[in-house]
Design a protein around this motif. Structure first.
Motif, PDB file in Angstrom:
ATOM      1  N   GLY A  88     -10.339 -17.443   9.717  1.00  0.00           N
ATOM      2  CA  GLY A  88      -9.761 -16.527   8.747  1.00  0.00           C
ATOM      3  C   GLY A  88      -9.500 -15.118   9.216  1.00  0.00           C
ATOM      4  N   LEU A  89     -10.060 -14.686  10.338  1.00  0.00           N
ATOM      5  CA  LEU A  89      -9.825 -13.324  10.812  1.00  0.00           C
ATOM      6  C   LEU A  89      -8.369 -13.195  11.259  1.00  0.00           C
ATOM      7  N   GLY A  90      -7.638 -12.299  10.621  1.00  0.00           N
ATOM      8  CA  GLY A  90      -6.218 -12.146  10.915  1.00  0.00           C
ATOM      9  C   GLY A  90      -5.330 -13.073  10.113  1.00  0.00           C
ATOM     10  N   THR A  91      -5.877 -13.743   9.100  1.00  0.00           N
ATOM     11  CA  THR A  91      -5.124 -14.683   8.265  1.00  0.00           C
ATOM     12  C   THR A  91      -5.123 -14.195   6.824  1.00  0.00           C
ATOM     13  N   ARG A  92      -3.989 -14.302   6.161  1.00  0.00           N
ATOM     14  CA  ARG A  92      -3.890 -13.882   4.758  1.00  0.00           C
ATOM     15  C   ARG A  92      -4.641 -14.864   3.872  1.00  0.00           C
ATOM     16  N   ASP A  93      -5.100 -14.353   2.726  1.00  0.00           N
ATOM     17  CA  ASP A  93      -5.869 -15.191   1.800  1.00  0.00           C
ATOM     18  C   ASP A  93      -5.084 -16.422   1.359  1.00  0.00           C
ATOM     19  N   SER A  98      -9.366 -22.805   1.625  1.00  0.00           N
ATOM     20  CA  SER A  98     -10.523 -22.652   0.746  1.00  0.00           C
ATOM     21  C   SER A  98     -11.057 -21.234   0.839  1.00  0.00           C
ATOM     22  N   GLU A  99     -11.636 -20.786  -0.269  1.00  0.00           N
ATOM     23  CA  GLU A  99     -12.251 -19.454  -0.250  1.00  0.00           C
ATOM     24  C   GLU A  99     -13.503 -19.411   0.616  1.00  0.00           C
ATOM     25  N   LEU A 100     -13.985 -20.559   1.002  1.00  0.00           N
ATOM     26  CA  LEU A 100     -15.154 -20.592   1.889  1.00  0.00           C
ATOM     27  C   LEU A 100     -14.841 -19.975   3.247  1.00  0.00           C
ATOM     28  N   TYR A 101     -13.568 -20.011   3.645  1.00  0.00           N
ATOM     29  CA  TYR A 101     -13.188 -19.378   4.913  1.00  0.00           C
ATOM     30  C   TYR A 101     -13.410 -17.862   4.858  1.00  0.00           C
ATOM     31  N   LEU A 102     -13.308 -17.282   3.666  1.00  0.00           N
ATOM     32  CA  LEU A 102     -13.572 -15.850   3.532  1.00  0.00           C
ATOM     33  C   LEU A 102     -15.024 -15.541   3.871  1.00  0.00           C
ATOM     34  N   ILE A 103     -15.920 -16.447   3.495  1.00  0.00           N
ATOM     35  CA  ILE A 103     -17.347 -16.249   3.768  1.00  0.00           C
ATOM     36  C   ILE A 103     -17.616 -16.372   5.264  1.00  0.00           C
ATOM     37  N   ARG A 104     -17.070 -17.432   5.868  1.00  0.00           N
ATOM     38  CA  ARG A 104     -17.289 -17.633   7.303  1.00  0.00           C
ATOM     39  C   ARG A 104     -16.674 -16.510   8.122  1.00  0.00           C
ATOM     40  N   GLY A 105     -15.463 -16.110   7.760  1.00  0.00           N
ATOM     41  CA  GLY A 105     -14.803 -15.031   8.485  1.00  0.00           C
ATOM     42  C   GLY A 105     -15.547 -13.716   8.366  1.00  0.00           C
ATOM     43  N   ALA A 106     -16.071 -13.412   7.156  1.00  0.00           N
ATOM     44  CA  ALA A 106     -16.817 -12.167   6.956  1.00  0.00           C
ATOM     45  C   ALA A 106     -18.120 -12.180   7.760  1.00  0.00           C
ATOM     46  N   GLU A 107     -18.769 -13.338   7.863  1.00  0.00           N
ATOM     47  CA  GLU A 107     -20.002 -13.432   8.643  1.00  0.00           C
ATOM     48  C   GLU A 107     -19.736 -13.183  10.125  1.00  0.00           C
ATOM     49  N   LEU A 108     -18.707 -13.832  10.667  1.00  0.00           N
ATOM     50  CA  LEU A 108     -18.368 -13.646  12.085  1.00  0.00           C
ATOM     51  C   LEU A 108     -17.935 -12.211  12.365  1.00  0.00           C
ATOM     52  N   LEU A 109     -17.282 -11.591  11.375  1.00  0.00           N
ATOM     53  CA  LEU A 109     -16.844 -10.204  11.549  1.00  0.00           C
ATOM     54  C   LEU A 109     -18.040  -9.272  11.715  1.00  0.00           C
ATOM     55  N   LEU A 249     -11.218  -0.557   1.340  1.00  0.00           N
ATOM     56  CA  LEU A 249     -11.332  -0.413  -0.116  1.00  0.00           C
ATOM     57  C   LEU A 249     -10.438  -1.389  -0.873  1.00  0.00           C
ATOM     58  N   ILE A 250      -9.736  -2.266  -0.169  1.00  0.00           N
ATOM     59  CA  ILE A 250      -8.821  -3.215  -0.799  1.00  0.00           C
ATOM     60  C   ILE A 250      -9.333  -4.627  -0.527  1.00  0.00           C
ATOM     61  N   ALA A 251      -9.611  -5.366  -1.567  1.00  0.00           N
ATOM     62  CA  ALA A 251     -10.182  -6.708  -1.417  1.00  0.00           C
ATOM     63  C   ALA A 251      -9.146  -7.740  -0.979  1.00  0.00           C
ATOM     64  N   ALA A 252      -7.899  -7.600  -1.426  1.00  0.00           N
ATOM     65  CA  ALA A 252      -6.860  -8.580  -1.100  1.00  0.00           C
ATOM     66  C   ALA A 252      -6.549  -8.561   0.395  1.00  0.00           C
ATOM     67  N   ASP A 253      -6.488  -9.753   0.987  1.00  0.00           N
ATOM     68  CA  ASP A 253      -6.162  -9.918   2.409  1.00  0.00           C
ATOM     69  C   ASP A 253      -7.072  -9.073   3.300  1.00  0.00           C
ATOM     70  N   ALA A 254      -8.338  -8.989   2.948  1.00  0.00           N
ATOM     71  CA  ALA A 254      -9.271  -8.157   3.705  1.00  0.00           C
ATOM     72  C   ALA A 254      -9.397  -8.633   5.155  1.00  0.00           C
ATOM     73  N   LEU A 255      -9.558  -9.942   5.369  1.00  0.00           N
ATOM     74  CA  LEU A 255      -9.709 -10.463   6.725  1.00  0.00           C
ATOM     75  C   LEU A 255      -8.422 -10.320   7.538  1.00  0.00           C
ATOM     76  N   TYR A 256      -7.290 -10.372   6.854  1.00  0.00           N
ATOM     77  CA  TYR A 256      -6.009 -10.196   7.552  1.00  0.00           C
ATOM     78  C   TYR A 256      -5.934  -8.812   8.198  1.00  0.00           C
ATOM     79  N   TYR A 257      -6.246  -7.782   7.438  1.00  0.00           N
ATOM     80  CA  TYR A 257      -6.184  -6.421   7.982  1.00  0.00           C
ATOM     81  C   TYR A 257      -7.368  -6.118   8.902  1.00  0.00           C
ATOM     82  N   GLN A 258      -8.487  -6.789   8.675  1.00  0.00           N
ATOM     83  CA  GLN A 258      -9.595  -6.653   9.617  1.00  0.00           C
ATOM     84  C   GLN A 258      -9.209  -7.216  10.982  1.00  0.00           C
ATOM     85  N   GLY A 259      -8.290  -8.171  10.985  1.00  0.00           N
ATOM     86  CA  GLY A 259      -7.789  -8.687  12.258  1.00  0.00           C
ATOM     87  C   GLY A 259      -7.086  -7.610  13.066  1.00  0.00           C
TER      88      GLY A 259
END
Length: 408
Positions: A88-93, A98-109, A249-259
């Motif tokens: 999920g890092l660098g990927t849009r929501d 699955s939303e579970l990818y948000l959890i895994r991506g945030a942990e790896l981040l 400060l923006i929840a939408a596409d957080a992992l995308y921009y974290q990429g």
């Protein structure tokens, strides 16, 4: 069933069972950048260790240990970032099954941030320590100590902020717990970035002012300036990532921009690690830099006794022969290779050379912080009445008049 109804173990069991995503867009660009930087820096650090430990006869120093430690942390950070590209890092929501990818991506981040933050001060301290080898002047050392202190402050403050932001720490990716506001994290990010930019440009600009006054040939001087200033790229990448901080400060596409943030951060770190190792490998490129490297021997033998005339008589034919061979008396003679200098000293009329003497080749490959090399030698001359005397003084490779004084 909602994820909030699951225990931590149940939730993470589902998260760890997720299949990998196929990286696209920003995730693919991040993955390619990470692999390329890892390959380049692995080759570079190996050449650095070989050059400092083998070619430079065990000259492995503090800066080398710092750079090696920084590389180890850099490898760990790269491993977490590469894994994050598949979760999920660098990927849009909307592109995640699955939303579970948000959890895994945030942990790896989060696990990526810890070794990344630790490696930055190690790499920048290695660059600063390397530049400090060139000068004892406080005018240069004080800014370099700022680089070391500022980078260390950033690392410690960043680690504390990341580890205490959520209670328990797992709440930063599961949401099962309490987390503070992201506003302080955003403010700290701007502060840390300002310090990092000043540190990067300090390491890049100090060599220009320092090396320009050193006694070395122009090609080697400009080569060293270019090599030591490669780190300016790290400062540029640090600046480029600043606009993406607002997405904390923006929840939408957080992992995308974290990429994006991860990509520019790893470019900063990778270019810094590369720049830290380049100057230590100059032994590998000694022919280009013009170093003697002692390839022609450590000593240049003096002419045998009688070459300049023996028994009080001057031998003009020998003197002319030396001139014809390109070895004029009473002057410095450039040797065949750049960086080497030899010298010949003529005796007064009727003088002779004392046999067994030699001139040492001056080697510019040491780690001396002096701007020039001065070597002291004993010169033995005989006057016309065969009464020998001994004169001792400092002979500088750039002072022809000093040689003439001993020849009289």
């Amino acid at each position: 069933m909602s994820t909030s109804d699951l225990t931590y173990d149940q939730l993470m069991a589902m998260v760890y069972a997720l299949p990998r995503l196929h990286p696209t867009g920003v995730a693919r660009a991040l993955l390619g950048t990470l692999v390329a930087l890892l390959a380049i820096n692995t080759v570079t650090i190996c050449l650095r260790i070989y050059s400092r430990s083998v070619l430079s006869r065990g000259a492995f120093g503090v800066d080398d240990m710092l750079a090696t430690s920084g590389y180890v942390c850099y490898v760990v950070a790269t491993a977490y970032a590469i894994q994050g590209c598949y979760y999920g890092l660098g990927t849009r929501d909307a592109d995640m099954p699955s939303e579970l990818y948000l959890i895994r991506g945030a942990e790896l981040l989060l696990w990526w941030q810890i070794p990344y933050v630790i490696s930055i001060p190690l790499i920048k301290s290695a660059i600063a320590a390397q530049i400090m080898r060139l000068t004892p002047s406080l005018y240069y050392r004080i800014p370099l100590w700022f680089v070391i202190g500022g980078s260390t402050f950033n690392a410690l403050a960043g680690l504390v902020a990341a580890l205490v932001h959520c209670k328990p720490i797992s709440a930063s990716w599961t949401g099962q717990g309490t987390c503070g506001s992201n506003v302080p994290l955003l403010d700290l990010s701007y502060l840390f970035t300002a310090i990092a930019i000043v540190a990067d440009f300090t390491c890049a600009l100090v060599p220009f002012f320092l090396i320009r006054g050193l006694n070395m040939n122009a090609r080697r001087k400009w080569s060293l300036m270019a090599v030591l200033s490669v780190g300016v790229g790290a400062g540029i990448f640090t600046i480029v990532r600043v606009p993406f901080f607002k997405h904390y400060l923006i929840a939408a596409d957080a992992l995308y921009y974290q990429g994006y943030i991860a990509m520019w951060s790893m470019l900063e770190e990778g270019v810094g690690a590369f720049a830290a190792s380049l100057p230590s490998m100059r032994k590998l490129f000694s022919n280009y830099y013009g170093s003697s490297n002692k390839s022609n021997g450590n000593n240049i033998p003096l002419p045998a006794q009688g070459t300049f005339g023996g028994n009080g008589a001057s031998n003009n034919s020998n003197l002319k022969k030396l001139d014809a061979d390109g070895m004029p008396l009473n002057t410095l003679v450039p040797a065949a290779k750049r960086g080497q200098f030899s010298a010949t000293v003529s005796a007064a009329a009727g003088g002779t050379w004392v046999p067994g003497g030699s001139w040492e080749v001056l080697d510019d490959e040491d780690d001396s912080s002096r701007a020039g090399i001065i070597i002291q030698r004993d010169v033995f001359l005989q006057t016309g009445d065969h009464a020998s005397r001994r004169n001792t003084g400092s002979l500088s490779g750039s002072d022809e008049q000093e040689l003439r004084r001993y020849a009289k």
